[in-house]
Design a protein around this motif. Structure first.
Motif, PDB file in Angstrom:
ATOM      1  N   LEU A  58       0.981  -1.011   0.081  1.00  0.00           N
ATOM      2  CA  LEU A  58      -0.568   0.049   0.039  1.00  0.00           C
ATOM      3  C   LEU A  58       1.609   1.306   0.189  1.00  0.00           C
ATOM      4  O   LEU A  58       2.152   1.054   0.792  1.00  0.00           O
ATOM      5  N   THR A  59       0.848   2.436  -0.925  1.00  0.00           N
ATOM      6  CA  THR A  59       1.552   3.392  -0.290  1.00  0.00           C
ATOM      7  C   THR A  59       0.676   3.802   0.963  1.00  0.00           C
ATOM      8  O   THR A  59      -0.428   3.643   1.222  1.00  0.00           O
ATOM      9  N   ILE A  60       0.705   5.267   1.235  1.00  0.00           N
ATOM     10  CA  ILE A  60       0.910   5.769   2.431  1.00  0.00           C
ATOM     11  C   ILE A  60      -0.889   6.313   2.230  1.00  0.00           C
ATOM     12  O   ILE A  60      -1.799   6.575   2.935  1.00  0.00           O
ATOM     13  N   ARG A  61      -1.146   7.022   1.045  1.00  0.00           N
ATOM     14  CA  ARG A  61      -2.793   7.074   0.964  1.00  0.00           C
ATOM     15  C   ARG A  61      -3.638   5.819   1.095  1.00  0.00           C
ATOM     16  O   ARG A  61      -4.137   6.334   1.407  1.00  0.00           O
ATOM     17  N   GLN A  62      -2.698   5.203  -0.029  1.00  0.00           N
ATOM     18  CA  GLN A  62      -3.979   4.293   0.632  1.00  0.00           C
ATOM     19  C   GLN A  62      -3.860   3.677   1.847  1.00  0.00           C
ATOM     20  O   GLN A  62      -5.234   2.911   2.201  1.00  0.00           O
ATOM     21  N   LEU A  63      -3.343   3.218   2.814  1.00  0.00           N
ATOM     22  CA  LEU A  63      -2.733   3.039   3.778  1.00  0.00           C
ATOM     23  C   LEU A  63      -4.179   3.804   4.711  1.00  0.00           C
ATOM     24  O   LEU A  63      -4.995   2.840   5.351  1.00  0.00           O
ATOM     25  N   LEU A  64      -3.812   5.030   3.977  1.00  0.00           N
ATOM     26  CA  LEU A  64      -4.925   5.924   5.143  1.00  0.00           C
ATOM     27  C   LEU A  64      -6.716   5.702   4.761  1.00  0.00           C
ATOM     28  O   LEU A  64      -7.148   6.101   5.931  1.00  0.00           O
ATOM     29  N   ALA A  65      -6.733   5.285   3.701  1.00  0.00           N
ATOM     30  CA  ALA A  65      -7.928   5.351   2.984  1.00  0.00           C
ATOM     31  C   ALA A  65      -8.304   3.391   3.710  1.00  0.00           C
ATOM     32  O   ALA A  65      -9.647   3.128   3.999  1.00  0.00           O
ATOM     33  N   VAL A  66      -7.578   2.604   3.543  1.00  0.00           N
ATOM     34  CA  VAL A  66      -7.575   1.252   4.234  1.00  0.00           C
ATOM     35  C   VAL A  66      -8.080   1.915   6.049  1.00  0.00           C
ATOM     36  O   VAL A  66      -9.438   1.112   6.328  1.00  0.00           O
ATOM     37  N   ILE A  67      -7.860   2.391   6.395  1.00  0.00           N
ATOM     38  CA  ILE A  67      -8.068   2.794   8.175  1.00  0.00           C
ATOM     39  C   ILE A  67      -9.491   3.675   8.315  1.00  0.00           C
ATOM     40  O   ILE A  67     -10.125   2.908   8.347  1.00  0.00           O
ATOM     41  N   LEU A  68     -10.082   4.132   6.733  1.00  0.00           N
ATOM     42  CA  LEU A  68     -10.852   4.985   7.423  1.00  0.00           C
ATOM     43  C   LEU A  68     -11.943   4.240   6.737  1.00  0.00           C
ATOM     44  O   LEU A  68     -13.496   4.325   7.202  1.00  0.00           O
ATOM     45  N   LEU A  69     -11.435   2.859   5.367  1.00  0.00           N
ATOM     46  CA  LEU A  69     -12.915   1.968   5.065  1.00  0.00           C
ATOM     47  C   LEU A  69     -12.693   1.093   6.702  1.00  0.00           C
ATOM     48  O   LEU A  69     -14.466   0.302   6.967  1.00  0.00           O
ATOM     49  N   GLY A  70     -11.878   0.770   7.341  1.00  0.00           N
ATOM     50  CA  GLY A  70     -12.548  -0.563   8.043  1.00  0.00           C
ATOM     51  C   GLY A  70     -12.789   0.238   9.349  1.00  0.00           C
ATOM     52  O   GLY A  70     -13.134  -0.610  10.377  1.00  0.00           O
ATOM     53  N   LEU A  71     -12.571   1.697   9.473  1.00  0.00           N
ATOM     54  CA  LEU A  71     -13.613   1.980  10.677  1.00  0.00           C
ATOM     55  C   LEU A  71     -14.717   2.386  10.271  1.00  0.00           C
ATOM     56  O   LEU A  71     -15.518   2.484  11.410  1.00  0.00           O
ATOM     57  N   THR A  72     -15.297   2.533   9.188  1.00  0.00           N
ATOM     58  CA  THR A  72     -16.778   2.765   8.670  1.00  0.00           C
ATOM     59  C   THR A  72     -17.296   1.662   8.712  1.00  0.00           C
ATOM     60  O   THR A  72     -17.816   0.950   9.385  1.00  0.00           O
ATOM     61  N   GLY A  73     -17.379   0.836   7.174  1.00  0.00           N
ATOM     62  CA  GLY A  73     -17.269  -0.956   6.996  1.00  0.00           C
ATOM     63  C   GLY A  73     -17.202  -1.615   7.829  1.00  0.00           C
ATOM     64  O   GLY A  73     -17.783  -2.509   7.241  1.00  0.00           O
ATOM     65  N   VAL A  74     -16.203  -1.445   9.168  1.00  0.00           N
ATOM     66  CA  VAL A  74     -16.136  -3.260   9.435  1.00  0.00           C
ATOM     67  C   VAL A  74     -16.469  -2.684  11.172  1.00  0.00           C
ATOM     68  O   VAL A  74     -17.061  -2.843  11.745  1.00  0.00           O
ATOM     69  N   PHE A  75     -15.363  -1.798  11.975  1.00  0.00           N
ATOM     70  CA  PHE A  75     -15.973  -0.905  13.070  1.00  0.00           C
ATOM     71  C   PHE A  75     -16.822  -0.219  13.023  1.00  0.00           C
ATOM     72  O   PHE A  75     -17.686  -1.342  14.253  1.00  0.00           O
ATOM     73  N   ALA A  76     -17.292   0.793  12.573  1.00  0.00           N
ATOM     74  CA  ALA A  76     -18.586   1.294  13.241  1.00  0.00           C
ATOM     75  C   ALA A  76     -19.533   0.168  12.260  1.00  0.00           C
ATOM     76  O   ALA A  76     -20.804   0.304  13.999  1.00  0.00           O
ATOM     77  N   TYR A  77     -20.116  -0.633  11.358  1.00  0.00           N
ATOM     78  CA  TYR A  77     -21.089  -1.231  10.604  1.00  0.00           C
ATOM     79  C   TYR A  77     -21.594  -2.623  11.383  1.00  0.00           C
ATOM     80  O   TYR A  77     -22.649  -2.676  12.250  1.00  0.00           O
ATOM     81  N   ASN A  78     -20.364  -2.954  12.096  1.00  0.00           N
ATOM     82  CA  ASN A  78     -20.079  -4.106  13.373  1.00  0.00           C
ATOM     83  C   ASN A  78     -20.672  -4.116  14.642  1.00  0.00           C
ATOM     84  O   ASN A  78     -21.564  -4.970  14.793  1.00  0.00           O
ATOM     85  N   LEU A  79     -20.059  -2.901  15.122  1.00  0.00           N
ATOM     86  CA  LEU A  79     -20.356  -2.941  16.533  1.00  0.00           C
ATOM     87  C   LEU A  79     -21.932  -2.472  15.974  1.00  0.00           C
ATOM     88  O   LEU A  79     -22.863  -2.487  17.590  1.00  0.00           O
ATOM     89  N   PHE A  80     -22.647  -1.345  14.945  1.00  0.00           N
ATOM     90  CA  PHE A  80     -24.322  -1.061  15.510  1.00  0.00           C
ATOM     91  C   PHE A  80     -25.192  -2.112  14.919  1.00  0.00           C
ATOM     92  O   PHE A  80     -26.253  -2.420  15.033  1.00  0.00           O
ATOM     93  N   PHE A  81     -24.708  -3.005  14.389  1.00  0.00           N
ATOM     94  CA  PHE A  81     -25.037  -4.232  14.268  1.00  0.00           C
ATOM     95  C   PHE A  81     -25.445  -5.434  14.989  1.00  0.00           C
ATOM     96  O   PHE A  81     -26.193  -5.570  15.338  1.00  0.00           O
ATOM     97  N   PHE A  82     -24.401  -5.617  15.401  1.00  0.00           N
ATOM     98  CA  PHE A  82     -24.908  -6.651  16.607  1.00  0.00           C
ATOM     99  C   PHE A  82     -25.930  -5.660  17.386  1.00  0.00           C
ATOM    100  O   PHE A  82     -26.299  -6.555  19.006  1.00  0.00           O
TER     101      PHE A  82
END
Length: 300
Positions: A58-82
């Motif tokens: 990953l480039t630095i830009r892609q790494l930051l994007a991955v963190i942002l996607l993990g925060l929204t689509g995995v972290f937040a989504y699944n906490l509120f899902f359950f």
């Protein structure tokens, strides 16, 4: 075989709502989300090794994007899902989440100035109307009085988290394959979930989980996330994204049916009519998408 896999994928994704409901009261939401994506990340990583020869650097830009996607689509989504499934019926949760393509299309028009023709606009209106019927149990006027059923706000935040994940992914993850994007965001989300899971007592409580709890967690992570995405990914390669995406409409139907037979959830007129409107609206919203998969990821 491709069509069978896509049908199985949709049924499996419908089953994730039932599994989430079965875990309620047994496994804390942060713990369930963390363990689910621990399983999922491993499965996706293995598949990426065999399918694409591993994950790209990953480039630095892609790494930051991955963190942002993990925060929204995995972290937040699944906490509120359950959290939502602790109090909300699985079938109603699935019918609400099913309108995410319509919300994505609407926000893409408002924020990104993407064209929105009359057919897609009509589809969005139908989908939102159906969701209101589902959420309000057939009494949409009650929503104006603030009479929201328990768990409704959680499932709506869950929905918006996935919408944010989809819109951000389209803008930030250019240069990565869909598989690499999902695998990296899954790993990032798992790492982000480790902190609240630790404070929820996962290390101590996991020894008290029943065999059924572990079976549901494994199902959610391996079948519901990793295997479901793999089959969807293979379907897109074989028959194209447009035809493969149609099978997403089976998800709320399978969730409602499975919740009825496995959990004894009732199916009333508001769920049938509202769910039908959501599915019809999503179908109309997708009309005109030449390659929906590049626009959004429809994992459950």
């Amino acid at each position: 075989m491709t069509y069978l896999k896509l049908v199985a994928m949709a049924i499996i994704w419908g089953g994730t709502f039932v599994s989430g409901r079965l875990l309620s009261g047994h496994v804390e939401p942060a713990s369930a989300a963390f363990i689910r994506f621990l399983f999922a990340s491993f499965g996706l990583f293995v598949f990426a090794q065999f399918s694409e020869g591993g994950l790209p650097r990953l480039t630095i830009r892609q790494l930051l994007a991955v963190i942002l996607l993990g925060l929204t689509g995995v972290f937040a989504y699944n906490l509120f899902f359950f959290r939502a499934l602790e109090t909300l019926a699985a079938g109603r949760a699935a019918a609400t989440i099913a309108m995410n393509p319509a919300v994505i299309a609407l926000l893409s028009w408002l924020l990104l100035r993407e064209p929105l023709g009359p057919v897609r606009l009509f589809g969005i209106a139908i989908s939102l109307a159906g969701a209101l019927l589902v959420i309000s149990h057939g009494r949409p006027a009650d929503l104006l009085l603030g009479a929201l059923p328990r768990g409704t706000l959680d499932i709506l935040v869950c929905l918006l988290s996935w919408v944010a994940y989809s819109l951000l992914g389209r803008q930030l993850m250019r240069g990565l394959s869909p598989l690499a994007s999902v695998t990296y965001s899954s790993i990032a989300g798992t790492l982000l979930l480790a902190w609240p899971a630790f404070y929820a007592g996962t290390v101590h409580n996991m020894w008290t989980y029943s065999i059924l709890d572990w079976a549901n967690l494994a199902y959610l992570g391996i079948a519901g996330t990793a295997l479901g995405f793999v089959w969807y990914y293979q379907g897109i390669k074989k028959i194209g994204a447009t035809r493969a995406s149609i099978f997403i409409n089976i998800v709320p139907i399978s969730a409602i049916a499975l919740a009825h037979f496995m959990l004894g959830e009732s199916i009333d007129g508001s769920l049938l009519v509202g769910g039908g409107l959501v599915i019809a609206g999503v179908y109309l919203t997708n009309v005109g998408f030449s390659h929906p998969f590049r626009r959004r990821a429809d994992g459950f």
